[in-house]
Design a protein around this motif. Structure first.
Motif, PDB file in Angstrom:
ATOM      1  N   HIS A 457     -14.666   7.075  58.098  1.00 41.31           N
ATOM      2  CA  HIS A 457     -15.951   7.717  58.335  1.00 41.31           C
ATOM      3  C   HIS A 457     -17.059   6.699  58.035  1.00 41.31           C
ATOM      4  O   HIS A 457     -16.890   5.824  57.183  1.00 41.31           O
ATOM      5  CB  HIS A 457     -16.101   8.945  57.449  1.00 41.31           C
ATOM      6  N   THR A 458     -18.171   6.833  58.719  1.00 42.07           N
ATOM      7  CA  THR A 458     -19.194   5.796  58.689  1.00 42.07           C
ATOM      8  C   THR A 458     -20.531   6.334  58.206  1.00 42.07           C
ATOM      9  O   THR A 458     -20.942   7.441  58.566  1.00 42.07           O
ATOM     10  CB  THR A 458     -19.379   5.190  60.094  1.00 42.07           C
ATOM     11  N   LEU A 459     -21.184   5.538  57.397  1.00 38.66           N
ATOM     12  CA  LEU A 459     -22.565   5.768  56.973  1.00 38.66           C
ATOM     13  C   LEU A 459     -23.322   4.464  57.206  1.00 38.66           C
ATOM     14  O   LEU A 459     -22.752   3.381  57.059  1.00 38.66           O
ATOM     15  CB  LEU A 459     -22.612   6.148  55.491  1.00 38.66           C
ATOM     16  N   PHE A 460     -24.590   4.550  57.571  1.00 34.88           N
ATOM     17  CA  PHE A 460     -25.386   3.354  57.825  1.00 34.88           C
ATOM     18  C   PHE A 460     -26.702   3.480  57.092  1.00 34.88           C
ATOM     19  O   PHE A 460     -27.290   4.556  57.008  1.00 34.88           O
ATOM     20  CB  PHE A 460     -25.620   3.148  59.327  1.00 34.88           C
ATOM     21  N   SER A 461     -27.172   2.381  56.527  1.00 33.50           N
ATOM     22  CA  SER A 461     -28.377   2.417  55.704  1.00 33.50           C
ATOM     23  C   SER A 461     -28.985   1.024  55.631  1.00 33.50           C
ATOM     24  O   SER A 461     -28.273   0.024  55.670  1.00 33.50           O
ATOM     25  CB  SER A 461     -28.034   2.903  54.292  1.00 33.50           C
ATOM     26  N   PHE A 741     -21.394   1.396  55.845  1.00 31.97           N
ATOM     27  CA  PHE A 741     -20.500   1.844  54.791  1.00 31.97           C
ATOM     28  C   PHE A 741     -19.370   2.644  55.439  1.00 31.97           C
ATOM     29  O   PHE A 741     -19.597   3.368  56.411  1.00 31.97           O
ATOM     30  CB  PHE A 741     -21.231   2.758  53.799  1.00 31.97           C
ATOM     31  N   THR A 742     -18.165   2.542  54.915  1.00 33.37           N
ATOM     32  CA  THR A 742     -17.058   3.328  55.458  1.00 33.37           C
ATOM     33  C   THR A 742     -16.321   4.040  54.339  1.00 33.37           C
ATOM     34  O   THR A 742     -16.296   3.585  53.188  1.00 33.37           O
ATOM     35  CB  THR A 742     -16.056   2.462  56.239  1.00 33.37           C
ATOM     36  N   ALA A 743     -15.736   5.177  54.691  1.00 33.43           N
ATOM     37  CA  ALA A 743     -14.899   5.940  53.763  1.00 33.43           C
ATOM     38  C   ALA A 743     -13.588   6.237  54.470  1.00 33.43           C
ATOM     39  O   ALA A 743     -13.569   6.570  55.661  1.00 33.43           O
ATOM     40  CB  ALA A 743     -15.578   7.237  53.351  1.00 33.43           C
ATOM     41  N   GLN A 744     -12.483   6.107  53.742  1.00 37.60           N
ATOM     42  CA  GLN A 744     -11.174   6.353  54.333  1.00 37.60           C
ATOM     43  C   GLN A 744     -10.729   7.783  54.058  1.00 37.60           C
ATOM     44  O   GLN A 744     -10.838   8.277  52.937  1.00 37.60           O
ATOM     45  CB  GLN A 744     -10.137   5.382  53.774  1.00 37.60           C
TER      46      GLN A 744
END
Length: 749
Positions: A457-461, A741-744
């Motif tokens: 999953h992706t987050l961008f900042s 940013f990524t989350a597994q």
């Protein structure tokens, strides 16, 4: 001849009157808040007022221009304009202000219409200072800025069929302590009783007061008290309402209840700790986005609460979450982020069921029984004293009642402890049987749990810490504690940090040591997290013993005393930060954004997946912090239903989709139109200028997540992208990195 013309013009000016604008400015540095306040003064030194409004244009370095409207200024008067500047980096900035650049005001002398100055900006150095204790009673009482919600009627006086409202027609917010606005505040330690009483009023079940509820839900011990959530839910249901108890809450979950006008009582700690006796019940009534007071142009999420101290107030998510924590009764963990939803009628579609499982229920009940035992012991003591110092018969009654309470509490506690042990043993036996059965099935090629699939999953900042004091994997930054040396010398000792790992791969806590070769502590394996830096082995007036700095913190020190940490910055040193995780374990890092990094083993741990642990991965490109001549804003929204972030340059689009606004990331450049060549049949498509590339919004086919990337990096799992704008491939003036940013997530399918 020229002198004669000038003299004639001067005589005409005095005869008929003319304006003469002059501009000056002052920049005040507020180092504590890391902002700079610009005050512009525009005066009219002429003999006539300005003949209409004009403008003043302020430019600073490459960070874009700001245009201010300047009203009519009469002769001999002046106007001031105040603005807040946030500089991206330290350095020398050329500040320039031009008043009336369009020439709207007729002036004889325009030489004084320009002010220009070079300002040296020094970003403040963070010195290790005393830790500011969490104290909910000392939090500033900020009126709710969100729009009116129906829940904001909780705790208010109904007069003549309505509520007090301000001049704008909104529910009154500012008149704290006014008995015409607010119902009576709690007496003593009656926060839960008062909150529930006013919720029952709001639901139309009666004119309840604190006294009506008190004896049914509140338990006391010494000077403290608490109302357990089961008693709250039970009493609410006895009065005709419905109630559900939840644990492991989040602000997003609370938002759902607010949006559906369902009152929610939340148990916070007034000291930010875990002692249930410091607990305090409040009611969530609103949530919204608010411009930060110390950083205009940036925004934060805030929650509005009814505080049974007698008013409603607003507090940022970041600050509130430091009070909403796990609560313990002595050494017994009771609940983590507990909240109680109270409502009437049918539950709305999508309302979650209570997530208090049998095991948690048993522990909560055990805690309540032990509390009853303690209350009984207290009543025995109080009654005994009353018998010989006051009313004998009253004291005797309290004494005998205390004996009864203590006996009941003791018996129930013993029974529940025995049941707890039996349940735990049976759980181990069952898990063992299931594991054995799966092992047998595996011999024949069957998989009990399915095949694990890994998704990102992706987050961008544009913020390296992802914009928060509460970081994405549960860490909360506490404070800087001092400076460590970067390099080893004969006059330094190393400082290593380890993670202590439990049987299921979970992190039990953190360990510090001068030794870099530790492998276990108290029978638990240690995972090395790395070298934090170097300490001084000797005491000086400018350092402090590391052991004393960490006194009272939940972090283990192994292998003797550590050394001394410097209080002030010097060449070759770097700041060391203190963090706290969700279990109140202390963790140290030289990276202020340490909370955005997860550990490799945190994604394993038996068959238990860890969700939404984001890790800062890489830089997509460099994005402008401020608006440019040809730029477009890039916004981020949050899709709560699918738990994904959505990037867009159209802020209306995000709201129309029903997404939650999550902030302005920065500014992209617009592509440039290139002139066609003489032989071309059509004009070429617009393109990014040199040093920039197009950035796209992509959607992951497997997870539904959106991300932003340049086209060359995307794989076959992503759908065709939507072009957003141009981003710089290298750092330039006034740009900042755009982080991914990524989350597994591990799914067994």
């Amino acid at each position: 001849m020229r002198k004669g013309v000038f003299l004639i013009l001067m005589l005409c000016a005095f005869a008929y009157g003319v304006a003469d604008l002059q501009v000056s400015a002052k920049l005040d540095h507020n180092q504590a808040m890391k902002i700079n306040v610009l005050q512009i003064t525009i005066s009219n030194n002429g003999t006539e007022g300005t003949n209409g409004e004009t403008t003043a244009v302020f430019s600073w370095y490459c960070c874009g221009n700001r245009t201010y409207q300047v009203p009519v200024i009469n002769a001999g008067e002046y106007k001031t304009i105040t603005d807040v500047l946030i500089f991206p980096d330290a350095g020398v900035y050329t500040l320039r202000i031009v008043v009336d650049p369009e020439g709207r005001v007729g002036e004889l002398n325009e030489a004084n219409n320009v002010w220009e100055k070079n300002e040296t900006i020094v970003l403040p150095d963070i010195n290790a200072g005393p830790e500011l204790p969490l104290d909910f009673g000392s939090e500033p009482i900020v009126p709710i800025s969100c729009a009116d919600t129906d829940l904001m009627k909780i705790g208010r006086v109904v007069r003549d069929g309505g509520y007090e409202r301000d001049a704008g027609g909104r529910l009154e917010r500012d008149r704290f302590g006014d008995e015409n606005v607010w119902l009576p505040a709690q007496r003593g330690n009656g926060c839960g009783s008062t909150s529930l009483a006013y919720i029952l009023r709001y639901l139309g079940l009666g004119e309840y007061t604190q006294g009506d509820v008190d004896d049914h839900i509140r338990m006391s011990w010494g000077s403290g008290s608490f109302s357990d959530p089961f008693s709250i839910a039970s009493y609410a249901e006895s009065q005709g309402a419905h109630a559900r108890v939840y644990v492991d809450g989040s602000m997003e979950k609370i938002e759902w209840f607010i949006d559906h006008n369902i009152p929610v009582m939340m148990a916070i700690s007034t000291k930010g700790g875990n002692d249930v006796m410091d607990g305090h019940w409040v009611v969530a009534v609103s949530h919204c986005l608010r411009e930060k007071r110390d950083a205009p142009g940036t925004y934060e999420r805030v929650i509005g609460i009814y505080n049974p101290w007698g008013y409603q107030q607003e507090i940022s998510y970041e600050r509130f979450e430091q009070y909403w924590r796990r609560q313990d009764l002595g050494a017994i963990p009771l609940w983590n982020r507990v909240y109680v939803a109270v409502y009437t009628g049918d539950a709305p579609p999508g309302m979650p069921k209570s997530n208090v499982d049998g095991w948690t229920d048993l522990k909560m009940s055990a805690g309540s029984a032990i509390s009853q035992l303690l209350v009984g012991i207290q009543d025995i003591g109080d009654g005994f004293i009353e018998m010989f110092t006051g009313d004998f018969w009253s004291g005797l009654g309290q004494f005998l009642a205390g004996i009864g309470e203590a006996i009941v509490g003791l018996v129930v506690s013993i029974v529940l402890v025995i049941v707890t042990i039996i349940v735990q043993v049976l759980s181990w036996i069952w898990d063992g049987l299931v594991a054995f059965g799966c092992w047998i099935a595996g011999l024949f090629g069957y998989d009990c749990d399915g095949t694990p699939h890994y998704y990102k999953h992706t987050l961008f900042s544009s913020h390296p810490c992802a914009e928060g004091g509460v970081f994405l994997n549960g860490f909360m930054v506490q404070k800087p504690i001092g400076y460590v040396y970067n390099e080893e010398t004969n006059a330094t000792v190393p400082l290593f940090q380890y993670a202590k790992i439990g049987e299921n791969g979970e992190i039990l806590g953190y360990v510090l040591s001068k030794s870099g070769t530790l492998t276990e502590s108290n029978g638990h394996p240690l995972e090395p997290l790395g070298l934090l830096g170097y300490l001084s082995p000797t005491s000086t007036p400018n350092n402090a013993p590391m052991d004393a700095v960490l006194a009272g913190k939940d972090i283990e020190i192994a292998g003797g005393t550590l050394g001394y940490i410097e209080n002030y910055k010097s060449n070759g040193t770097r700041l060391l930060w203190m963090f706290m995780d969700v279990n109140n374990k202390t963790y140290l890092s030289r990276d202020q954004c340490a909370g955005t990094k997860s550990f490799p083993f945190a994604l394993s741990g038996g068959d238990k997946p860890f969700f939404w642990v984001y890790t800062r991965q890489y830089i997509v490109g460099y994005i402008y912090q401020n608006e440019q001549e040809r730029s477009i804003p890039l916004f981020r929204f949050y899709d709560k239903e699918h738990q994904t972030f959505y990037p867009t340059t159209n802020i209306t689009e995000g709201f129309e989709k029903g997404y939650q606004y999550s902030g302005l990331i920065g500014y992209l450049n617009l592509p440039q139109f290139r002139p066609p060549s003489p032989k071309a049949a059509y004009a070429p498509a617009p393109a990014c200028k040199e040093g920039e590339v197009f950035i796209y919004r992509y959607r992951n086919r497997n997870t539904g997540d959106y991300t932003i990337e340049i086209s060359e990096r995307m794989g076959h799992d992503f759908e065709d992208g939507t072009k957003l704008g141009c981003i710089s491939t290298c750092p330039t003036n006034c740009t900042v990195p755009l982080w991914v940013f990524t989350a597994q997530e591990i799914r067994k399918e």
